[in-house]
Design an enzyme around this catalytic site. Sequence first.
Site, short mmCIF file in Angstrom:
data_model
loop_
_atom_site.label_atom_id
_atom_site.label_comp_id
_atom_site.label_asym_id
_atom_site.label_seq_id
_atom_site.Cartn_x
_atom_site.Cartn_y
_atom_site.Cartn_z
N CYS A 122 38.82 44.83 40.80
CA CYS A 122 39.53 45.58 41.84
C CYS A 122 38.60 46.34 42.78
CB CYS A 122 40.54 46.52 41.18
SG CYS A 122 41.81 47.11 42.33
N LYS B 240 34.19 47.31 33.54
CA LYS B 240 34.13 47.83 34.91
C LYS B 240 33.16 49.00 35.00
CE LYS B 240 37.31 49.22 38.61
NZ LYS B 240 38.75 49.45 38.94
N GLU C 179 43.68 41.50 37.17
CA GLU C 179 43.28 42.69 36.41
C GLU C 179 44.49 43.21 35.62
OE1 GLU C 179 41.44 47.13 37.42
OE2 GLU C 179 42.79 46.15 38.84
#
Length: 468
Positions: free
Chosen positions: A347, A298, A241
């Site tokens: 994440c 995300k 990431e």
Amino acid sequence: MKKLNYNSNSFKIIKAFFIAFLILNSIFISFYPNLALQILSPFLSIWGFVLLLRSDGKGYFYTGFFLGILLFYWISFSSIYFNLAWIIPFEILGIGLFYAILFRLIYMLKFDFLRLSAVFALTFLHPLGFDWLNWGILTVYGSFDASYKGIICIFLIAYFYYEKYISRYYKIAIILFLFFLGTQYEDKQVHKLNLDYKLVNTNISQDQKLLAQKAGEYSDDIINEVFKAITQGKELIILPEAAFNFDLKTYFGGFYYEFLKELSKQITIIVGAQSEEDKKFYNSTYIFSNNEVFTMHKHYLVPFGEEMPFFKDFFRQYLLQGFSDFSRGEPLNQYDLNGQIITNALCYEATKEELYKHSKIIIALSNNAWFEPSSEPILQGLLIKFYASKYGVTVYHATNGGGSAVIEPKKSLFKKYILDNIPTFYKEIKDNNKSLIDGNLSLDENESLDENLSLELNQSKTEANESL
């Protein structure tokens, strides 16, 4: 020598810390992996719950305090990168007090079974969507099934071991029944990528990643990793990431975006970076393949890290000047990779149960440098392992900070060390019996030979006497 006072506050505080450590032991033994400790891990947690049930109101309060801190002290570390290092002690204290008050409220329930049930129910309490207090981490090691069945059996074993009004023999029978009920007996199918891949791990501190003058240097390092993978004949490279900590399309005039696109003719590249679309900013995954680019944004954002859940104006004015929220992408991002459906996770998303319900393979990218050095990467890994084991999902996890890893569903210790050895055990018995039978046959043959020799000798003696 002064006698130890078991009712003193000092003793209760030390005991509460010990209880919290026992309950969360799976986090700490992960720093020094050891099979014996891993097998013992769920039983240490059970012991911790038993000691908690034996505690008074103060014991519950202190245990909640230490449990909250041991789990989540690292949350405060990201404040350093917003020039708020002074607030770290207050954050840690606030986290501890939040769980201390919760545990003290739980003690107010009249019956021990209700108290332990309430402690179990904390796994469903998600303040601001933060769901990292998950008792599933207690089942990642040892023989218990990584599911709610395994978790419930751990809690019930603790309760029945503690229960004072059941006879010893009934108690042993109930605990054994719960142990075998909660044990994992079968392995789940492991799904693997059908491409030859390289999983990259970087270790760039967050303060360095935030330096604009270092962006080009670290970006060149990422490009070098891609070249290495091409030289090694890899078909896919997975990078962490925010490996490019900027908008790939616009920063450096879009140079790295176009360069990666060109390299994708030789290798598929999956990498994390920022992106901007329609004046909205996203934390994104870029997939470069065959000179084409796919972007996925995300959805599950970190409270106070990627979005401000409340009092936005106050925080921006007095604490986080210049902070801007990321926008949310789709709840479920999936793509086709060489005929396989892959779920994307960035994440925090890799610990969201909802993603696992619809997945066989997840490619997750993380930047854990925000919280280093701490136990955050360990806790993240345990949560991923729990969900991977529960749903039979394989996770390919590339990280900056911590360690990149392929996380597969948990293997059954019962199957590995008992069931799989039964055929070998019977084969050894069969071989031993065969050897014994062969030995007996040989012995019988020798005995027959001795008898024949004796008869011949007697006959010779008789003939000799007659001739005399």
